[in-house]
Design an enzyme around this catalytic site. Structure first.
Site, PDB file in Angstrom:
ATOM      1  N   ARG A   1       0.861  -1.185   0.000  1.00 52.31           N
ATOM      2  CA  ARG A   1       0.000   0.000   0.000  1.00 52.31           C
ATOM      3  C   ARG A   1       0.891   1.225   0.000  1.00 52.31           C
ATOM      4  O   ARG A   1       2.117   1.126   0.154  1.00 52.31           O
ATOM      5  CB  ARG A   1      -1.007   0.019   1.155  1.00 52.31           C
ATOM      6  CG  ARG A   1      -0.605  -0.527   2.483  1.00 52.31           C
ATOM      7  CD  ARG A   1       0.495   0.216   3.176  1.00 52.31           C
ATOM      8  NE  ARG A   1       0.176   1.582   3.530  1.00 52.31           N
ATOM      9  CZ  ARG A   1       1.061   2.475   3.930  1.00 52.31           C
ATOM     10  NH1 ARG A   1       2.353   2.138   4.031  1.00 52.31           N
ATOM     11  NH2 ARG A   1       0.717   3.705   4.236  1.00 52.31           N
ATOM     12  N   GLY A   2       0.288   2.390  -0.159  1.00 48.49           N
ATOM     13  CA  GLY A   2       1.060   3.632  -0.270  1.00 48.49           C
ATOM     14  C   GLY A   2       1.144   4.001  -1.737  1.00 48.49           C
ATOM     15  O   GLY A   2       1.562   3.186  -2.565  1.00 48.49           O
ATOM     16  N   ALA A   3       0.749   5.247  -2.053  1.00 46.12           N
ATOM     17  CA  ALA A   3       0.628   5.641  -3.460  1.00 46.12           C
ATOM     18  C   ALA A   3       1.915   5.406  -4.262  1.00 46.12           C
ATOM     19  O   ALA A   3       1.887   4.728  -5.294  1.00 46.12           O
ATOM     20  CB  ALA A   3       0.172   7.105  -3.545  1.00 46.12           C
TER      21      ALA A   3
ATOM     22  N   ARG B   1      -7.302  -1.255  -7.676  1.00 44.66           N
ATOM     23  CA  ARG B   1      -7.609  -0.051  -6.888  1.00 44.66           C
ATOM     24  C   ARG B   1      -7.770   1.097  -7.870  1.00 44.66           C
ATOM     25  O   ARG B   1      -6.828   1.854  -8.124  1.00 44.66           O
ATOM     26  CB  ARG B   1      -6.504   0.242  -5.868  1.00 44.66           C
ATOM     27  CG  ARG B   1      -6.464  -0.811  -4.755  1.00 44.66           C
ATOM     28  CD  ARG B   1      -5.557  -0.393  -3.623  1.00 44.66           C
ATOM     29  NE  ARG B   1      -6.132   0.675  -2.808  1.00 44.66           N
ATOM     30  CZ  ARG B   1      -5.478   1.247  -1.797  1.00 44.66           C
ATOM     31  NH1 ARG B   1      -4.258   0.863  -1.491  1.00 44.66           N
ATOM     32  NH2 ARG B   1      -6.050   2.208  -1.097  1.00 44.66           N
TER      33      ARG B   1
ATOM     34  N   GLN C   1      -2.171   3.644  10.987  1.00 46.19           N
ATOM     35  CA  GLN C   1      -0.947   3.539  10.192  1.00 46.19           C
ATOM     36  C   GLN C   1       0.270   4.079  10.945  1.00 46.19           C
ATOM     37  O   GLN C   1       1.394   3.623  10.695  1.00 46.19           O
ATOM     38  CB  GLN C   1      -1.101   4.314   8.871  1.00 46.19           C
ATOM     39  CG  GLN C   1      -2.130   3.758   7.924  1.00 46.19           C
ATOM     40  CD  GLN C   1      -3.480   4.426   8.083  1.00 46.19           C
ATOM     41  OE1 GLN C   1      -3.814   4.965   9.140  1.00 46.19           O
ATOM     42  NE2 GLN C   1      -4.288   4.391   7.043  1.00 46.19           N
TER      43      GLN C   1
ATOM     44  N   ASP D   1      -1.721  14.037   0.411  1.00 43.86           N
ATOM     45  CA  ASP D   1      -2.393  13.271  -0.639  1.00 43.86           C
ATOM     46  C   ASP D   1      -2.642  14.124  -1.862  1.00 43.86           C
ATOM     47  O   ASP D   1      -2.641  13.648  -2.978  1.00 43.86           O
ATOM     48  CB  ASP D   1      -3.696  12.671  -0.116  1.00 43.86           C
ATOM     49  CG  ASP D   1      -3.413  11.499   0.791  1.00 43.86           C
ATOM     50  OD1 ASP D   1      -3.149  11.726   1.990  1.00 43.86           O
ATOM     51  OD2 ASP D   1      -3.399  10.357   0.299  1.00 43.86           O
TER      52      ASP D   1
ATOM     53  N   ASN E   1      -4.558  15.830   3.486  1.00 43.11           N
ATOM     54  CA  ASN E   1      -3.754  14.722   3.994  1.00 43.11           C
ATOM     55  C   ASN E   1      -4.624  13.944   4.983  1.00 43.11           C
ATOM     56  O   ASN E   1      -5.754  14.330   5.280  1.00 43.11           O
ATOM     57  CB  ASN E   1      -2.469  15.245   4.661  1.00 43.11           C
ATOM     58  CG  ASN E   1      -1.482  14.124   4.963  1.00 43.11           C
ATOM     59  OD1 ASN E   1      -1.242  13.257   4.127  1.00 43.11           O
ATOM     60  ND2 ASN E   1      -0.913  14.123   6.156  1.00 43.11           N
ATOM     61  N   LYS E   2      -4.085  12.870   5.492  1.00 42.95           N
ATOM     62  CA  LYS E   2      -4.809  11.986   6.399  1.00 42.95           C
ATOM     63  C   LYS E   2      -5.555  12.762   7.485  1.00 42.95           C
ATOM     64  O   LYS E   2      -5.031  13.708   8.058  1.00 42.95           O
ATOM     65  CB  LYS E   2      -3.804  11.035   7.046  1.00 42.95           C
ATOM     66  CG  LYS E   2      -4.396  10.044   8.039  1.00 42.95           C
ATOM     67  CD  LYS E   2      -5.373   9.094   7.385  1.00 42.95           C
ATOM     68  CE  LYS E   2      -4.704   8.338   6.255  1.00 42.95           C
ATOM     69  NZ  LYS E   2      -5.671   7.565   5.445  1.00 42.95           N
TER      70      LYS E   2
END
Lengths: 353, 353
Positions: free
Chosen positions: A53-55, A99, A213, A254, A264-265
């Site tokens: 995971r992670g862009a 995804r 996370q 993001d 962002n998160k």
């Protein structure tokens, strides 16, 4: 530029180039397990189940996956270049569908296809082995670029961290680290560079509910690299800034709007407000690909609402009564006025625009 | 003053006065289970296992427990007043030892003893039945006072909530509700009063990591009373204030210093900073017994550090790697300048001192 080495790798090709070895992120932080993927379904599943995971990492992984699948077909005796190419197109479609909103994944897969087209035009008589070897080269290039991007962000950001404080103390949120990339991460990259230079560090990591996370991934990767890390719950950041000297807050992004507002998160905005009150520098570290000139301000960034179950029973036990509602936005927006500097692979911006 | 009724009771004596019925708070929010306690060990255990919790409720519970144990001994034939009194003193010692830092519990037990001493002096020939009946009366008095304290806080606070907004929308943190008292709670008391008057309400409740009292308890008690409640994680409060009109933030207090600084559940301070930025009134609701004139400022309030396990695996699964440290302060301090008003059972204070 030499890249900084870490004691774990998020993804690498197998020695024969026909498969991939990944660090299974669903097993962290309890178990550090590498997982070998040798067919398309297991690769697609690794994305779907968040083993990777992670862009940025998804882009690197997708590129390696396409190269490994073509290499495996060639090694198993496929001699028809047209059939190899047809299977490659199928691979792109299957991986892209895992995804659909992962921009970096789709972009990397598309780039592999474009690179293959160009290479094939230049090498009309190439056999399947040569074609597969070319794909492995393209994947390595994407991976190398990702590593250089991380190193560049880290190098620029490192200059902002005070050298006088001992240990240099930072607070971070969520995971914008090595586990989200093919390199040393984005928000965490200056920490790995500082550690490699022998600087003493102390990192505080918000656990980052609902998916944790920060606790599960950021704390694991920093501790694994020998960097002192302490986990706190998201509500403790204010008490931390009230009681402890913190040199900087480092977060990823993001998406960054044209006016410098940062999505962002969830929880990032609250940290920025606290940083402002306490005079702590608030740094956003992200690749230039995160900048979105088509998005005028943060108010134009769509905020994904995620499934209620993440809040209701994120850790396998029901913690919210069925009669109560749940609100679960994945991101928040930090206005540019609260950002001390934006650090990308291209450099540091102290003001915006 | 008539007290507001709720569809659950945190503690009450059994009809024969020889035991206690409690709502087992460890089973919430999944199961609403009443639990009957008929001996000292099960009463002490109920405190230790947090089946009953919340500072005001522990005082009420302790008083009822002493009365029930004496009533049971008298009903089982104890005729010797001196022996009844000796057992009573043992009960005080055993119950007080369950949670030595719970001020309200110790205070209520001591008050029961003082009341008994005074009553015995006035009634030298009283038998064990009459003595037990007197104790039941003292316990009821403490319970009634607690209910009146809750109603008074709610009545004062209700005047601060705007009547124009529909629904009246508030955000709260942790649990300073009915489940923490023998009445309608402290921070949540104006909500029960407003609901009883037919006003439309919308309540947002921070889940309040690490122990999730907001998700488990506040959401349960409000939903159970028919008040619309939505749970969010602690990091989402900033996004909520950015996106939704919130009329007020209501929190309790564990201790209020002489200068008006407020110690309350970790995460409260960050909410106060966000409220200040967004111009949302930030109200602290607490009994006058929470005021500590011996504590000059918030900096003088000792902050309890709790066990790491609450953060490492609060919900039964390991979420922090063993190599990482954990920081787990139970409370933070909100400076008086960020508090819009302090509401106690004695009234509203808009400034301090």
């Amino acid at each position: 530029m030499a890249t900084t080495s870490l004691p774990f790798e998020t993804v690498r090709p197998t020695p024969d180039g026909r498969g991939l070895v990944i660090l299974d992120q669903t097993r962290l932080p309890e178990d550090e397990v590498e997982y070998t993927l040798s067919d398309r379904e297991s690769m697609a599943e690794a994305i779907r189940l968040l083993r990777v995971r992670g862009a940025p990492l998804l882009g690197v992984f997708g590129a390696h996956a396409l190269a490994a699948l073509a290499s495996d077909r060639a090694a198993r005796g496929e001699r028809d270049v047209a059939r190899l190419r047809g299977a490659f197109d199928d691979d792109v479609a299957v991986l892209a569908a895992t995804r659909p909103t992962a921009v970096n994944l789709g972009r990397a897969l598309q780039r592999m296809r474009t690179s293959l087209d160009g290479w094939s035009d230049d090498h009309p008589g190439a056999d399947t082995d040569a074609t597969a070897a070319a794909l492995r080269g393209f994947a390595r290039e994407i991976h190398d670029e990702d590593q250089r991007m991380c190193e560049a962000i880290g190098t620029h950001a490192l200059e902002l961290l005070p050298t006088s404080s001992d240990p240099t103390t930072v607070l971070t949120h969520c995971n914008a680290g090595a586990l989200a990339t093919g390199g040393i991460g984005t928000a965490l990259s200056p920490l790995y560079l500082a550690h490699a230079r022998g600087r003493a560090l102390r990192v505080f990591a918000d656990e980052t509910r609902p998916l944790l996370q920060g606790a599960r991934l950021t704390a694991w990767e920093l501790a694994r690299a020998g960097i002192a890390v302490t986990v706190l719950t998201d509500g403790m950041a204010g008490a931390l800034l009230s009681s402890t000297r913190v040199d900087a807050i480092l977060v990823g992004a993001d998406r960054i709007a044209a006016n410098g507002d940062v999505a962002n998160k969830i929880g990032t905005y609250g940290l920025a407000v606290l940083a402002h009150r306490h005079g702590v520098p608030f740094y956003v570290l992200a690749p230039t690909t995160t900048l979105d000139p088509d998005c005028p301000t943060g108010a134009d960034i769509p905020i994904e609402q995620r499934r209620e179950v993440e809040v209701r029973s994120g850790m396998g036990r029901t913690t919210v009564p069925a009669e109560a509602g749940v609100w679960n936005p994945a991101f928040d927006v930090t206005p540019a006025e609260l950002v001390t500097a934006w650090i990308t692979d291209e450099g540091v911006r102290h003001s915006w625009p």
